[in-house]
Write an enzyme that holds these catalytic residues in place. Structure first.
Site, short mmCIF file in Angstrom:
data_model
loop_
_atom_site.label_atom_id
_atom_site.label_comp_id
_atom_site.label_asym_id
_atom_site.label_seq_id
_atom_site.Cartn_x
_atom_site.Cartn_y
_atom_site.Cartn_z
N HIS A 302 3.42 -1.63 -2.76
CA HIS A 302 2.00 -1.87 -2.55
C HIS A 302 1.39 -2.84 -3.56
CE1 HIS A 302 1.97 1.55 0.28
NE2 HIS A 302 0.84 1.01 0.72
N GLY A 303 1.90 -2.90 -4.76
CA GLY A 303 1.28 -3.80 -5.73
C GLY A 303 2.06 -3.88 -7.02
#
Length: 445
Positions: A302-303
Site C-alpha cells: 500500500h505504501g
C-alpha cells in the site's frame, strides 16, 4: 483521468463505446486495448510506456515458460525471471520515483497471476500479445482493480458477449458507483480535510472520533464507488469482473471484514502468498507467521512510509488474536462483535491515513485525551460539524444496511429506479461541474 472525470464521462467514453460497438466482434479486443493505452497515456504518457513495456516483457517471459513446460529447471527459471522483473519494476517506482505510473500496483499483480497460473499449469499462456494486453490493461479496472485472476479472466478475453440487459445493468452500476463517490465519499471527505487543516492538536475528542469515522466512510465509498463503476463498465463491454466489496462494516471480526473488503486483493494474497507459504496446514505457530507475513507485505504494497507497515502489523496481530483467542468469544456475542469492529477499524484507518508518526501520536492523544497532548480550541466543534455531516453519515449507513441490498436486487430495473438513477447521475454531474472533482483515493496506491 479517472472514471469520475467529466472528460472521461462525456468525451472519452462515448467515442470509445461508439467505436467498440460499431466494429466487428473480432476487432473489439484491439479497440479495447488501444483505448486502454490512450486512457493510461492521458493520465501519464511515461506511465503508458511502462505499461506497454511490462506487457511485452511478460508476454516474452511467459511464452518462453510455456514452451519449456517439459523442462522443470527452465520452467522455474522463467518464472523466477518474471517474478523478479515484475516485483523489481514495482519496487523501483514505489521506492525510487516520486510518482507511480497509473495502475502499476494493480496490473503488476494481474501479470503475476498470469505468470504463476501458467507455471502451475492451471491455464495455457496467452495466444497473442494483444490477448495479454487486453487482459492486463483493460481500462475499467486498470487504475484500481478489481484484480482479475488469469485462469478466471482469460476465457472472457477470448469470448465476451454483451446484451441489452447487461448494458442496462452496467449503466445502473456505473451511476450507483458515481453517486457513492461524489455524493458520499467526496462530501464526507471534506470533514477529514478540514480536521487536517485545523490541526490535530486543536480538535476536541468527539471531533477526533468523528474524523476517524469520516475517513473510514470516505475510503469505503470512494473505493467501492470506483469498483462499482469498473464492474458496470465491464458488464457493458461483455465482461463479468469480480465484485470487490460485500458490505464489510456488517462484519463481526477484523478477519471477516477483510474477507469482505477489497476482495480481489485478499484473494490474490491468499492464493499466491498465504497458501504457498503453507497456509494453516503446518501448525499454529507457522499459521501465525504466515498471517503476519501476508499482512506485512500488504502494508508494504500500500505504501512506502512506515505507517503502512505499522498498519499491516496491527491488522496481522488482530487477525492472529481472533484466530487463536477471540474467535469463539466474538461468535457468541453478536452485539459486542459488531461494536468491536466499529471501534477497531476506524483506529486502524487513522494509522493508514496519517503518514507522519508525530502527527499520528497527536491524533491518538485527541482520541484518548487521558494520554494528554493538547487542548481543544473549541470544545463544541463537533456539534457544528455534526450538524453539517449527520445526513451524509446516515445516508452511508442506509445504503450499507441489508434492506438496501434487497431493494436494489428487486427494483433496479424498474421505471422508478431508472428515473431515480437518471436524477442521481445529473446531480453528480452538477456537483462535479461545480468543482467537487477529487481523484479516487486508491489511485495513489
Amino acid at each position: 483521468m479517472g472514471l469520475s472525470d467529466l472528460n472521461f464521462i462525456f468525451r472519452f467514453l462515448p467515442v470509445f463505446l461508439l467505436l467498440y460497438f460499431l466494429c466487428p466482434a473480432e476487432y473489439r479486443n484491439g479497440i479495447l486495448f488501444g483505448a486502454s493505452i490512450i486512457f493510461c497515456g492521458l493520465g501519464s504518457l511515461p506511465g503508458a510506456l511502462v505499461l506497454l513495456c511490462s506487457v511485452t516483457a511478460n508476454y516474452m517471459l511467459v511464452s518462453a515458460m510455456d514452451q519449456r513446460r517439459g523442462s522443470l529447471p527452465w520452467h522455474r527459471g522463467w518464472l523466477l525471471a518474471a517474478v523478479l522483473f515484475n516485483l523489481g519494476l514495482l519496487c523501483y517506482f514505489k521506492y525510487r520515483m516520486p510518482a507511480l505510473p497509473p495502475g502499476i500496483s494493480f496490473y503488476t499483480f494481474t501479470l503475476l497471476s498470469m505468470d504463476i497460473d501458467v507455471y502451475l499449469r492451471r491455464e495455457r499462456g496467452p495466444r497473442s500479445w494483444l490477448e495479454l494486453g487486453t487482459y492486463t490493461a483493460m481500462f475499467p479496472k486498470l487504475l484500481s482493480g478489481p484484480i482479475t485472476a488469469y485462469q478466471e479472466a482469460i476465457g472472457q478475453v477470448r469470448r465476451h458477449r454483451t446484451s441489452a440487459k447487461k448494458i442496462e445493468y452496467g449503466l445502473s452500476l456505473m451511476i450507483a458507483g458515481l453517486a457513492f463517490k461524489v455524493l458520499i465519499a467526496d462530501t464526507v471527505g471534506i470533514l477529514w480535510r478540514d480536521i487536517r487543516t485545523v490541526g490535530f492538536e486543536s480538535i476536541s475528542t468527539p471531533l477526533a472520533w468523528m474524523g476517524a469515522a469520516a475517513y473510514s466512510v470516505q475510503l469505503l465509498f470512494d473505493f467501492q464507488g470506483y469498483s462499482l463503476m469498473a464492474v458496470g463498465l465491464g458488464s457493458i463491454l461483455g465482461f463479468d469482473l469480480p465484485w470487490n466489496f460485500d458490505h464489510p462494516y456488517r462484519s463481526r471480526s477484523v478477519s471477516e471484514f477483510y474477507r469482505r473488503w477489497h476482495i480481489s486483493l485478499g484473494r490474490w494474497f491468499r492464493n499466491y502468498l498465504y497458501i504457498p507459504l503453507g497456509g494453516s496446514r503446518k501448525g499454529a505457530a507457522r499459521t501465525a507467521c504466515n498471517l503476519m507475513a501476508v499482512w506485512i507485505v500488504t502494508g508494504i504494497w500500500h505504501g512506502v512510509t512506515l505507517n503502512f507497515i505499522l498498519w499491516g502489523l496491527i491488522l496481522g496481530l488482530l487477525i492472529v488474536l481472533e484466530k487463536f483467542c477471540l474467535g469463539n468469544f466474538l461468535n457468541r456475542h453478536k452485539v459486542f462483535s459488531h461494536l468491536y469492529v466499529w471501534f477497531a477499524l476506524p483506529l486502524t484507518w487513522v494509522v493508514f491515513a496519517i503518514t507522519d508518526f508525530d502527527s499520528l501520536r497527536i491524533y491518538f492523544t485527541r482520541l484518548f485525551p487521558f494520554w494528554g497532548g493538547g487542548i481543544a480550541v473549541n470544545g463544541m466543534d463537533w456539534i457544528y460539524h455534526g450538524r453539517n455531516y449527520l445526513g451524509f453519515f446516515l445516508a452511508a449507513l442506509a445504503v450499507s444496511c441489508p434492506p438496501a441490498d434487497y431493494l436494489w436486487k428487486k427494483y433496479w430495473d424498474t421505471l422508478a429506479a431508472k428515473v431515480l438513477l437518471f436524477g442521481l447521475f445529473w446531480f453528480c454531474i452538477y456537483r462535479l461541474a461545480n468543482g467537487l472533482q477529487n481523484p479516487f483515493m486508491y489511485l495513489s496506491f
